[in-house]
Motif scaffolding. Structure first.
Motif, short mmCIF file in Angstrom:
data_model
loop_
_atom_site.label_atom_id
_atom_site.label_comp_id
_atom_site.label_asym_id
_atom_site.label_seq_id
_atom_site.Cartn_x
_atom_site.Cartn_y
_atom_site.Cartn_z
N ARG A 1 -5.95 8.59 -2.30
CA ARG A 1 -5.00 8.97 -3.34
C ARG A 1 -5.29 10.39 -3.80
O ARG A 1 -6.45 10.85 -3.82
CB ARG A 1 -5.10 8.00 -4.52
CG ARG A 1 -4.61 6.61 -4.17
CD ARG A 1 -4.81 5.64 -5.30
NE ARG A 1 -4.06 6.01 -6.50
CZ ARG A 1 -4.03 5.29 -7.60
NH1 ARG A 1 -4.72 4.17 -7.67
NH2 ARG A 1 -3.34 5.70 -8.64
N THR B 1 -10.03 4.80 -2.61
CA THR B 1 -10.22 3.55 -3.35
C THR B 1 -10.30 2.43 -2.33
O THR B 1 -9.50 2.36 -1.40
CB THR B 1 -9.07 3.30 -4.33
OG1 THR B 1 -7.82 3.36 -3.64
CG2 THR B 1 -9.05 4.36 -5.42
N VAL B 2 -11.27 1.57 -2.51
CA VAL B 2 -11.56 0.54 -1.52
C VAL B 2 -11.70 -0.80 -2.22
O VAL B 2 -12.33 -0.90 -3.28
CB VAL B 2 -12.88 0.87 -0.78
CG1 VAL B 2 -13.09 -0.08 0.39
CG2 VAL B 2 -12.90 2.31 -0.30
N THR B 3 -11.13 -1.82 -1.62
CA THR B 3 -11.35 -3.17 -2.10
C THR B 3 -11.35 -4.12 -0.90
O THR B 3 -10.99 -3.73 0.21
CB THR B 3 -10.29 -3.59 -3.14
OG1 THR B 3 -10.71 -4.82 -3.75
CG2 THR B 3 -8.93 -3.80 -2.49
N PHE C 1 -9.39 -2.88 2.39
CA PHE C 1 -8.25 -1.99 2.14
C PHE C 1 -8.78 -0.67 1.61
O PHE C 1 -9.52 -0.64 0.62
CB PHE C 1 -7.30 -2.62 1.11
CG PHE C 1 -6.65 -3.87 1.59
CD1 PHE C 1 -7.33 -5.09 1.56
CD2 PHE C 1 -5.35 -3.86 2.07
CE1 PHE C 1 -6.73 -6.26 2.01
CE2 PHE C 1 -4.74 -5.02 2.50
CZ PHE C 1 -5.43 -6.22 2.48
N ILE D 1 1.87 2.56 -3.47
CA ILE D 1 0.85 3.00 -4.43
C ILE D 1 1.10 4.46 -4.78
O ILE D 1 1.31 5.29 -3.89
CB ILE D 1 -0.57 2.83 -3.83
CG1 ILE D 1 -0.89 1.33 -3.70
CG2 ILE D 1 -1.62 3.52 -4.69
CD1 ILE D 1 -2.20 1.03 -3.02
N SER E 1 -14.59 3.31 -5.70
CA SER E 1 -13.88 4.59 -5.67
C SER E 1 -14.84 5.68 -5.19
O SER E 1 -15.93 5.82 -5.74
CB SER E 1 -13.37 4.97 -7.07
OG SER E 1 -12.45 4.02 -7.55
N VAL E 2 -14.41 6.42 -4.19
CA VAL E 2 -15.19 7.56 -3.72
C VAL E 2 -14.41 8.79 -4.13
O VAL E 2 -13.34 9.08 -3.59
CB VAL E 2 -15.38 7.52 -2.18
CG1 VAL E 2 -16.24 8.70 -1.74
CG2 VAL E 2 -16.03 6.21 -1.77
N VAL F 1 -7.42 3.14 0.40
CA VAL F 1 -6.26 3.99 0.10
C VAL F 1 -6.79 5.36 -0.33
O VAL F 1 -7.67 5.46 -1.20
CB VAL F 1 -5.39 3.38 -1.01
CG1 VAL F 1 -4.25 4.34 -1.37
CG2 VAL F 1 -4.83 2.05 -0.55
N LEU G 1 0.83 -1.21 0.00
CA LEU G 1 0.00 0.00 0.00
C LEU G 1 0.86 1.26 0.00
O LEU G 1 0.50 2.29 -0.59
CB LEU G 1 -0.92 0.01 1.22
CG LEU G 1 -1.94 -1.14 1.31
CD1 LEU G 1 -2.74 -1.04 2.60
CD2 LEU G 1 -2.87 -1.15 0.12
N VAL H 1 -9.25 10.88 -3.77
CA VAL H 1 -10.13 9.74 -4.05
C VAL H 1 -9.86 8.67 -3.02
O VAL H 1 -8.70 8.39 -2.69
CB VAL H 1 -9.84 9.16 -5.46
CG1 VAL H 1 -10.73 7.97 -5.75
CG2 VAL H 1 -10.00 10.22 -6.53
#
Lengths: 101, 153
Positions: A91, A78-80, A87, A13, A69-70, A89, A10, A76
């Motif tokens: 960005r 980003t979620v998974t 997770f 990234i 993605s929000v 992140v 992470l 932004v």
């Protein structure tokens, strides 16, 4: 997988401003940067991804997405989900600003 | 307080009688009238009766837990009982309906790759602005520029 193994990737990234690794049972497992100790954001992201995980395209039993993605003005989320861990992140959003309505 | 008397005098029966009776609860005659012990001054009797009644009421209102007969358990009895309770709990727990699965489905086995891939293209963001306009009309302008995209990838 150890926490260090989870977070090592992470940190690499591009444009990442912070991250969260969340377990649905144990809460925040790791956090860093602008999301360090941000349990509020963790809670919101968990709720969002839970809701989104209920979506199904017609005729398919699988969850129809890999990443959530929000998109906000300057950054932004980003979620998974992988291995029962969420997770998140944050960005940098370097793209042209969206149309304001 | 006592009385002085000569040792040469033989004490009378009245003088030998103790001032404080062993059974100092005032006894009442069947017809309800108080019956003073014989040969005790009335004032002292009243005072004694008052003190006794206070003592009796207090004793009735106090719950002495230290005097309760508590069974002392041997360590092995304690362990046996704990084991019994655990067994019962396990049986009850298994008979309950299973808790709804709260675990999220795994979306990917490569979270780092998915999260590091390119962000949503600006063109897609623009394309979805019409959705936002509709949202604004529906919710009377309360939508912001924040948008949520779900990427299948």
């Amino acid at each position: 997988m150890t926490t260090a193994a989870l977070t090592a990737g992470l940190e690499r990234i591009p444009d990442q401003l912070g991250y969260l690794v969340i377990s649905s049972e144990d809460g925040v497992l790791a956090s860093a940067g602008e999301l360090e100790n941000d349990e509020h954001t963790a809670g919101v992201m968990m709720q969002m991804v839970r809701t989104a995980s209920r979506f199904r395209l017609s005729g398919s039993p699988d969850v129809p997405f890999k990443r959530l993605s929000v998109i906000l003005d300057d950054f932004v989320y980003t979620v998974t989900v992988s291995g029962h861990k969420v997770f998140v992140v944050k960005r940098q959003h370097n793209q042209q600003e969206p149309v304001n309505v | 307080m006592g009385c002085c008397y000569s040792s040469e005098d033989k004490p009378t029966e009245e003088e030998e009688e103790p001032l404080i009776q062993p059974n100092n609860i005032v006894s009442k005659s069947p017809n309800g009238t108080e019956r003073n012990p014989p040969n005790v001054p009335t004032a002292r009797t009243d005072e004694q009766a008052l003190l006794t009644s206070i003592l009796t009421k207090t004793a009735q209102n106090i719950i002495d837990v230290s005097a309760a007969d508590q069974p002392m358990m041997e360590p092995h009895e304690y362990m046996d009982r704990a084991r019994q309770y655990s067994t019962k709990l396990a049986v009850l727990g298994s008979s309950l309906p299973p808790k709804k699965a709260l675990t999220l489905p795994s979306l990917t086995s490569q979270p780092h790759q998915v999260l590091s891939s390119d962000l949503v293209p600006y063109s897609d963001v623009q394309q979805r602005s019409s959705v936002l306009l509709t949202c604004n009309r529906t919710f009377q302008g309360k939508c912001t520029t924040s948008q949520m995209f779900i990427q299948k990838q």
